[in-house]
Motif scaffolding. Sequence first.
Motif, PDB file in Angstrom:
ATOM      1  N   ALA A 169       0.879  -1.179   0.000  1.00 23.82           N
ATOM      2  CA  ALA A 169       0.000   0.000   0.000  1.00 23.82           C
ATOM      3  C   ALA A 169       0.912   1.222   0.000  1.00 23.82           C
ATOM      4  O   ALA A 169       1.722   1.384   0.920  1.00 23.82           O
ATOM      5  N   PHE A 170       0.813   2.033  -1.033  1.00 18.60           N
ATOM      6  CA  PHE A 170       1.678   3.216  -1.080  1.00 18.60           C
ATOM      7  C   PHE A 170       0.962   4.377  -0.424  1.00 18.60           C
ATOM      8  O   PHE A 170      -0.162   4.727  -0.767  1.00 18.60           O
ATOM      9  N   TRP A 171       1.687   4.937   0.568  1.00 18.57           N
ATOM     10  CA  TRP A 171       1.090   5.962   1.417  1.00 18.57           C
ATOM     11  C   TRP A 171       2.164   6.999   1.721  1.00 18.57           C
ATOM     12  O   TRP A 171       3.260   6.638   2.208  1.00 18.57           O
ATOM     13  N   GLU A 172       1.841   8.232   1.425  1.00 17.07           N
ATOM     14  CA  GLU A 172       2.866   9.289   1.551  1.00 17.07           C
ATOM     15  C   GLU A 172       3.313   9.483   3.002  1.00 17.07           C
ATOM     16  O   GLU A 172       4.407  10.005   3.256  1.00 17.07           O
ATOM     17  N   ALA A 173       2.512   9.041   3.966  1.00 14.84           N
ATOM     18  CA  ALA A 173       2.895   9.218   5.373  1.00 14.84           C
ATOM     19  C   ALA A 173       3.759   8.059   5.894  1.00 14.84           C
ATOM     20  O   ALA A 173       4.229   8.084   7.030  1.00 14.84           O
ATOM     21  N   VAL A 191      -0.763  -3.931  -5.627  1.00 13.31           N
ATOM     22  CA  VAL A 191      -0.332  -2.569  -5.273  1.00 13.31           C
ATOM     23  C   VAL A 191      -1.563  -1.691  -5.089  1.00 13.31           C
ATOM     24  O   VAL A 191      -2.451  -1.701  -5.942  1.00 13.31           O
ATOM     25  N   LEU A 192      -1.581  -0.930  -4.007  1.00 11.87           N
ATOM     26  CA  LEU A 192      -2.669   0.038  -3.788  1.00 11.87           C
ATOM     27  C   LEU A 192      -2.136   1.457  -3.951  1.00 11.87           C
ATOM     28  O   LEU A 192      -1.130   1.807  -3.327  1.00 11.87           O
ATOM     29  N   ILE A 193      -2.826   2.226  -4.785  1.00 12.70           N
ATOM     30  CA  ILE A 193      -2.488   3.644  -4.943  1.00 12.70           C
ATOM     31  C   ILE A 193      -3.768   4.437  -4.658  1.00 12.70           C
ATOM     32  O   ILE A 193      -4.830   4.143  -5.214  1.00 12.70           O
ATOM     33  N   GLY A 194      -3.627   5.441  -3.821  1.00 13.38           N
ATOM     34  CA  GLY A 194      -4.794   6.196  -3.372  1.00 13.38           C
ATOM     35  C   GLY A 194      -5.205   7.303  -4.327  1.00 13.38           C
ATOM     36  O   GLY A 194      -4.576   7.532  -5.350  1.00 13.38           O
ATOM     37  N   PRO A 195      -6.296   8.002  -3.972  1.00 13.35           N
ATOM     38  CA  PRO A 195      -6.800   9.095  -4.800  1.00 13.35           C
ATOM     39  C   PRO A 195      -5.973  10.375  -4.622  1.00 13.35           C
ATOM     40  O   PRO A 195      -5.076  10.407  -3.771  1.00 13.35           O
ATOM     41  N   GLU A 196      -6.309  11.397  -5.389  1.00 13.37           N
ATOM     42  CA  GLU A 196      -5.567  12.672  -5.298  1.00 13.37           C
ATOM     43  C   GLU A 196      -5.558  13.218  -3.870  1.00 13.37           C
ATOM     44  O   GLU A 196      -4.573  13.790  -3.425  1.00 13.37           O
ATOM     45  N   GLY A 197      -6.657  13.020  -3.187  1.00 11.32           N
ATOM     46  CA  GLY A 197      -6.733  13.507  -1.805  1.00 11.32           C
ATOM     47  C   GLY A 197      -6.053  12.567  -0.810  1.00 11.32           C
ATOM     48  O   GLY A 197      -6.013  12.841   0.393  1.00 11.32           O
ATOM     49  N   GLY A 198      -5.532  11.467  -1.294  1.00 11.10           N
ATOM     50  CA  GLY A 198      -4.834  10.504  -0.432  1.00 11.10           C
ATOM     51  C   GLY A 198      -5.786   9.534   0.263  1.00 11.10           C
ATOM     52  O   GLY A 198      -7.007   9.719   0.272  1.00 11.10           O
ATOM     53  N   PHE A 199      -5.206   8.478   0.835  1.00 11.44           N
ATOM     54  CA  PHE A 199      -5.993   7.535   1.634  1.00 11.44           C
ATOM     55  C   PHE A 199      -6.330   8.176   2.972  1.00 11.44           C
ATOM     56  O   PHE A 199      -5.550   8.977   3.502  1.00 11.44           O
ATOM     57  N   GLU A 200      -7.444   7.780   3.544  1.00 14.25           N
ATOM     58  CA  GLU A 200      -7.701   8.151   4.940  1.00 14.25           C
ATOM     59  C   GLU A 200      -6.926   7.169   5.812  1.00 14.25           C
ATOM     60  O   GLU A 200      -6.717   6.020   5.418  1.00 14.25           O
ATOM     61  N   SER A 214       2.521  -0.661   4.398  1.00 10.50           N
ATOM     62  CA  SER A 214       2.532   0.620   3.689  1.00 10.50           C
ATOM     63  C   SER A 214       3.972   1.038   3.420  1.00 10.50           C
ATOM     64  O   SER A 214       4.864   0.814   4.242  1.00 10.50           O
ATOM     65  N   TYR A 215       4.171   1.591   2.241  1.00 10.37           N
ATOM     66  CA  TYR A 215       5.509   1.957   1.778  1.00 10.37           C
ATOM     67  C   TYR A 215       5.529   3.395   1.288  1.00 10.37           C
ATOM     68  O   TYR A 215       4.516   3.936   0.833  1.00 10.37           O
ATOM     69  N   SER A 216       6.742   3.955   1.339  1.00  7.66           N
ATOM     70  CA  SER A 216       6.965   5.309   0.837  1.00  7.66           C
ATOM     71  C   SER A 216       7.573   5.243  -0.550  1.00  7.66           C
ATOM     72  O   SER A 216       8.311   4.310  -0.880  1.00  7.66           O
ATOM     73  N   LEU A 217       7.261   6.253  -1.345  1.00  4.99           N
ATOM     74  CA  LEU A 217       7.932   6.397  -2.648  1.00  4.99           C
ATOM     75  C   LEU A 217       8.883   7.594  -2.593  1.00  4.99           C
ATOM     76  O   LEU A 217       9.139   8.237  -3.604  1.00  4.99           O
ATOM     77  N   GLY A 218       9.347   7.894  -1.403  1.00  2.00           N
ATOM     78  CA  GLY A 218      10.307   8.994  -1.263  1.00  2.00           C
ATOM     79  C   GLY A 218       9.670  10.233  -0.662  1.00  2.00           C
ATOM     80  O   GLY A 218       8.469  10.243  -0.377  1.00  2.00           O
ATOM     81  N   PRO A 219      10.468  11.275  -0.495  1.00  4.34           N
ATOM     82  CA  PRO A 219      10.004  12.451   0.250  1.00  4.34           C
ATOM     83  C   PRO A 219       9.083  13.380  -0.528  1.00  4.34           C
ATOM     84  O   PRO A 219       8.501  14.304   0.047  1.00  4.34           O
ATOM     85  N   ARG A 220       8.948  13.188  -1.826  1.00  2.16           N
ATOM     86  CA  ARG A 220       8.065  14.082  -2.606  1.00  2.16           C
ATOM     87  C   ARG A 220       6.689  13.448  -2.744  1.00  2.16           C
ATOM     88  O   ARG A 220       6.560  12.231  -2.748  1.00  2.16           O
ATOM     89  N   ILE A 221       5.699  14.303  -2.888  1.00  7.65           N
ATOM     90  CA  ILE A 221       4.337  13.790  -3.125  1.00  7.65           C
ATOM     91  C   ILE A 221       4.151  13.655  -4.627  1.00  7.65           C
ATOM     92  O   ILE A 221       4.240  14.627  -5.375  1.00  7.65           O
ATOM     93  N   LEU A 222       3.908  12.437  -5.068  1.00  6.98           N
ATOM     94  CA  LEU A 222       3.705  12.187  -6.498  1.00  6.98           C
ATOM     95  C   LEU A 222       2.218  12.271  -6.817  1.00  6.98           C
ATOM     96  O   LEU A 222       1.375  11.937  -5.981  1.00  6.98           O
TER      97      LEU A 222
END
Length: 246
Positions: A169-173, A191-200, A214-222
Amino acid sequence: MQKFLINKEALSADKVVIHGQDAKHIRKVLRLKPKDTISMTDGHGTDFTGCINKVSPECVEISILSEKKSLTESNLDLTLCTAMLKHKKMDEIIKQITQLGVTRWIPFYCKRSIPLSGQNREEKQIERWQTIARESLKQCRRSCLVEIMPPMDFQQVLAFSKDCSHRFAFWEASDRPLAGPFPGENNKAVVLIGPEGGFEEEEIRRAAESGFMSYSLGPRILRAETAAVCACGLIQYLLGDMGCES
Ligand code: SAM
């Protein structure tokens, strides 16, 4: 040269006829003639080489010369689940993931996804997505069409994922980098990718209860569509056929 998609049921006595836009493309753009060879696939992992017998404005008649299992498909069974986004973004995702060798795609609804209204609308969308998948396959010489599943709700996505060994699950947090090893009973990843507003947060918690890390794709928000493509590329590298050990 691109691969043309044929319907295996349409094969009879080692002959096949291509109609419509593909026939037009063969005649007018590629300017293929009788005796030229042509590459084809059934979209389910089998490739064919054929010899053109006849080219007419309506169709192209071909004799099958050989048939073999594709060499362009990944050993990884990879499912990408993306929250519903705006139309154009979904179209772009299908084009990109076809090139990346993704096995199937599940659009899903969650708290912050963009709704698609009406049953007809959903059917029309699926048809449109399937057309995009067919066109994309030809260009990248794949031999399996991306399986486009009807939109699911989040709970259905979690249930679908149960028999996958690798659940991302890719999660920016998240602060967990995508680094192996990833031991598993099967070579099935989701693989789970959330909406523009992000996962709750509650959705990430439910995913974790269903075995997702849950995993990060790095420090930037893609953007969601960028994150989807990036995640699939990285996972093909780590578990599929884009890395050096495949
Ligand atoms: N709402 C979030 C914000 O503004 O902070 C951004 C959501 S992002 C545009 C859409 C999706 O892409 C996320 O739900 C996540 O799945 C994925 N994503 C984007 N950047 C990411 C990152 N750095 N790490 C992990 N996932 C990421």
